[in-house]
Design a protein around this motif. Sequence first.
Motif, mmCIF file in Angstrom:
data_model
loop_
_atom_site.group_PDB
_atom_site.id
_atom_site.type_symbol
_atom_site.label_atom_id
_atom_site.label_comp_id
_atom_site.label_asym_id
_atom_site.label_seq_id
_atom_site.Cartn_x
_atom_site.Cartn_y
_atom_site.Cartn_z
ATOM 1 N N THR A 77 0.880 -1.233 0.153
ATOM 2 C CA THR A 77 -0.149 -0.022 0.124
ATOM 3 C C THR A 77 0.754 1.298 -0.131
ATOM 4 O O THR A 77 0.308 2.296 -0.153
ATOM 5 N N GLY A 78 2.077 1.134 0.381
ATOM 6 C CA GLY A 78 2.923 2.354 0.261
ATOM 7 C C GLY A 78 4.381 1.763 -0.273
ATOM 8 O O GLY A 78 4.748 0.628 -0.025
ATOM 9 N N VAL A 79 5.060 2.592 -0.900
ATOM 10 C CA VAL A 79 6.502 2.479 -1.383
ATOM 11 C C VAL A 79 7.470 3.496 -0.983
ATOM 12 O O VAL A 79 6.906 4.666 -0.988
ATOM 13 N N LEU A 80 8.572 3.034 -0.466
ATOM 14 C CA LEU A 80 9.547 4.050 -0.147
ATOM 15 C C LEU A 80 10.714 3.883 -0.806
ATOM 16 O O LEU A 80 11.402 2.660 -0.527
ATOM 17 N N GLU A 121 -7.005 4.150 -5.049
ATOM 18 C CA GLU A 121 -7.631 4.745 -4.094
ATOM 19 C C GLU A 121 -6.778 5.641 -2.852
ATOM 20 O O GLU A 121 -5.632 5.229 -2.981
ATOM 21 N N GLU A 122 -7.711 6.132 -2.106
ATOM 22 C CA GLU A 122 -6.894 6.664 -1.060
ATOM 23 C C GLU A 122 -5.948 6.158 -0.473
ATOM 24 O O GLU A 122 -6.146 4.921 -0.059
ATOM 25 N N GLY A 123 -4.864 6.819 0.076
ATOM 26 C CA GLY A 123 -4.233 5.854 1.162
ATOM 27 C C GLY A 123 -2.737 5.533 0.396
ATOM 28 O O GLY A 123 -1.824 5.095 1.306
ATOM 29 N N LYS A 124 -2.987 5.202 -0.704
ATOM 30 C CA LYS A 124 -1.711 4.659 -1.439
ATOM 31 C C LYS A 124 -0.527 5.891 -1.679
ATOM 32 O O LYS A 124 -0.889 6.710 -1.858
ATOM 33 N N VAL A 125 0.667 5.484 -1.374
ATOM 34 C CA VAL A 125 1.710 6.593 -1.555
ATOM 35 C C VAL A 125 2.890 5.934 -2.246
ATOM 36 O O VAL A 125 3.428 4.788 -1.817
ATOM 37 N N PHE A 126 3.482 6.338 -3.272
ATOM 38 C CA PHE A 126 4.744 6.124 -4.038
ATOM 39 C C PHE A 126 5.665 7.211 -3.610
ATOM 40 O O PHE A 126 5.544 8.435 -3.980
ATOM 41 N N TYR A 127 6.659 6.828 -2.800
ATOM 42 C CA TYR A 127 7.510 8.030 -2.233
ATOM 43 C C TYR A 127 8.943 7.753 -2.924
ATOM 44 O O TYR A 127 9.499 6.871 -2.538
ATOM 45 N N ILE A 180 7.754 13.202 -3.530
ATOM 46 C CA ILE A 180 9.392 13.260 -3.749
ATOM 47 C C ILE A 180 9.832 14.055 -2.539
ATOM 48 O O ILE A 180 9.437 15.315 -2.234
ATOM 49 N N SER A 181 11.277 13.690 -2.366
ATOM 50 C CA SER A 181 11.879 14.686 -1.426
ATOM 51 C C SER A 181 13.296 14.695 -2.119
ATOM 52 O O SER A 181 13.738 13.762 -2.736
ATOM 53 N N ASN A 182 14.023 15.826 -1.892
ATOM 54 C CA ASN A 182 15.283 16.053 -2.471
ATOM 55 C C ASN A 182 16.164 16.651 -1.097
ATOM 56 O O ASN A 182 16.041 17.762 -0.544
ATOM 57 N N CYS A 183 17.014 15.778 -0.628
ATOM 58 C CA CYS A 183 17.706 16.185 0.514
ATOM 59 C C CYS A 183 19.286 16.360 0.091
ATOM 60 O O CYS A 183 19.831 16.004 -0.940
ATOM 61 N N SER A 184 19.758 17.192 1.041
ATOM 62 C CA SER A 184 21.304 17.570 0.971
ATOM 63 C C SER A 184 22.222 16.279 1.650
ATOM 64 O O SER A 184 21.488 15.357 1.836
ATOM 65 N N ARG A 230 13.566 11.047 9.546
ATOM 66 C CA ARG A 230 12.507 11.696 10.261
ATOM 67 C C ARG A 230 11.873 12.342 9.603
ATOM 68 O O ARG A 230 10.456 12.692 9.642
ATOM 69 N N ALA A 231 12.266 13.164 8.653
ATOM 70 C CA ALA A 231 11.631 14.220 7.555
ATOM 71 C C ALA A 231 10.839 13.034 6.622
ATOM 72 O O ALA A 231 9.893 13.399 6.393
ATOM 73 N N ILE A 232 11.469 12.195 6.368
ATOM 74 C CA ILE A 232 10.688 11.010 5.326
ATOM 75 C C ILE A 232 9.527 10.596 5.933
ATOM 76 O O ILE A 232 8.448 10.535 5.232
ATOM 77 N N ASP A 233 9.423 10.032 7.305
ATOM 78 C CA ASP A 233 8.411 9.668 7.909
ATOM 79 C C ASP A 233 7.212 10.807 7.898
ATOM 80 O O ASP A 233 6.209 10.420 7.502
ATOM 81 N N LEU A 234 7.587 11.865 8.192
ATOM 82 C CA LEU A 234 6.443 13.007 8.261
ATOM 83 C C LEU A 234 5.927 13.342 6.791
ATOM 84 O O LEU A 234 4.729 13.366 6.773
ATOM 85 N N ILE A 235 6.767 13.176 5.682
ATOM 86 C CA ILE A 235 6.269 13.453 4.411
ATOM 87 C C ILE A 235 5.483 12.327 3.996
ATOM 88 O O ILE A 235 4.439 12.407 3.535
ATOM 89 N N PHE A 236 6.124 10.996 4.424
ATOM 90 C CA PHE A 236 5.189 9.917 3.839
ATOM 91 C C PHE A 236 3.916 10.055 4.403
ATOM 92 O O PHE A 236 2.856 9.522 3.741
#
Length: 349
Positions: A77-80, A121-127, A180-184, A230-236
Amino acid sequence: MKPILITGGAGFIGSHLTRLFVRKYPQYHVVNLDNLTYAGNLENLKDIEKESNYEFVKGDITDLNFVKTLFEKHQFTGVLHCAAESHVDRSITDPLAFLRTNVLGTVSLLQAAKDLWKDNEEGKVFYHISTDEVYGSLGTEGFFTEDTSYDPRSPYSASKASSDHFVRAFYHTYKLPVKISNCSNNYGPFHFPEKLIPLCIHNILNNKALPIYGKGENIRDWLYVEDHVRAIDLIFHQGKVGETYNIGGHNEWTNIALVKELCRQMDEKLGRVTGSSEKLITYVQDRAGHDMRYAIDASKLTKELNWLPSLQFEEGISKTIDWYLDNEEWLKHVTSGDYQGYYEHQYGK
Ligand code: NAD
Ligand code: TYD
């Protein structure tokens, strides 16, 4: 149990992310898909390998049939998505490997998610976990924001930029629910000693030269890896679908100042005469196309999700050095075998 896929979970950032998810979310069944390249190491996950909500699968993200079968089997249901070739110097030597893993691998995963989540459907995330290097190189002024135009300049950053574009294309074309996140630049425990900080820690321990490319004036914005996950967790969980978030440390250092700080702290911790590690600093030929400066404006993430880095750099570096001093066996294992060949090819004997 909610089935979640983390790719590249045996690597540096992926292992911290996997640990966080396995520990924090007992209601998730976390599948770590990794093909254990030189950078993937199951020792990074020893403390959680027996947890009942964790499963390791060895496999290649570029193998579309395999990836599709895995998605069908687990009904994720989710991909990181962390799996990647991640080292700029290796991308200069072998750009095709970066095209294959970072572009083809990402598109295989997108395709498998699209096929499984037919009705989105709602709730799926490809991060998709990405890098600030897609934005190119800054001069002395300014910061990368989410609106900065892409200008990748190394085969690594070009492959990551391409993968980011594919992720957005799947959002716009098929309505795949992506983030998507772009990190340093990250640093911390389990960082493979091909990157600047762990390479210098390893070399100081072994009284070997500390290779500084060019004049050492290039600038990076360093973030402790646990702050990144921790940021990925929040964004996901709370970030908006279809959006991009920049993550950064507000922590710019020239390479030479950073290595001197490492030397200072290591002399102190190892009980060496002050200044002895600095003598190992050796200026070597510059990296081809070496980006001058990266610096992230992370204010969107702070405003929307209340995220800030938790550690001052001197403290983060101190924790990192302590971890390497306490885990010399880990360092020995990852620097035996293939590493020697890589090192000689990159730096000479
Ligand atoms: P890493 O090189 O330490 O780990 C990569 C992992 O991916 C390894 O475990 C490797 O075995 C696995 N992998 C590689 N190819 C694979 C394939 N074909 N199939 C399955 N698994 C494969 O990388 P990292 O530093 O942890 O970076 C993780 C992600 O974060 C990458 O996407 C990178 O671009 C991004 N990122 C890294 C940094 C950083 O400073 N390290 C900063 C920002 C973003
Ligand atoms: P690195 O850790 O490879 O990360 P990135 O290239 O993704 O930013 O390098 C960080 C900085 O350190 C970069 O400016 C290149 C420089 N560097 C050296 O000076 N010597 C080295 O041996 C390495 C690996 C990097």
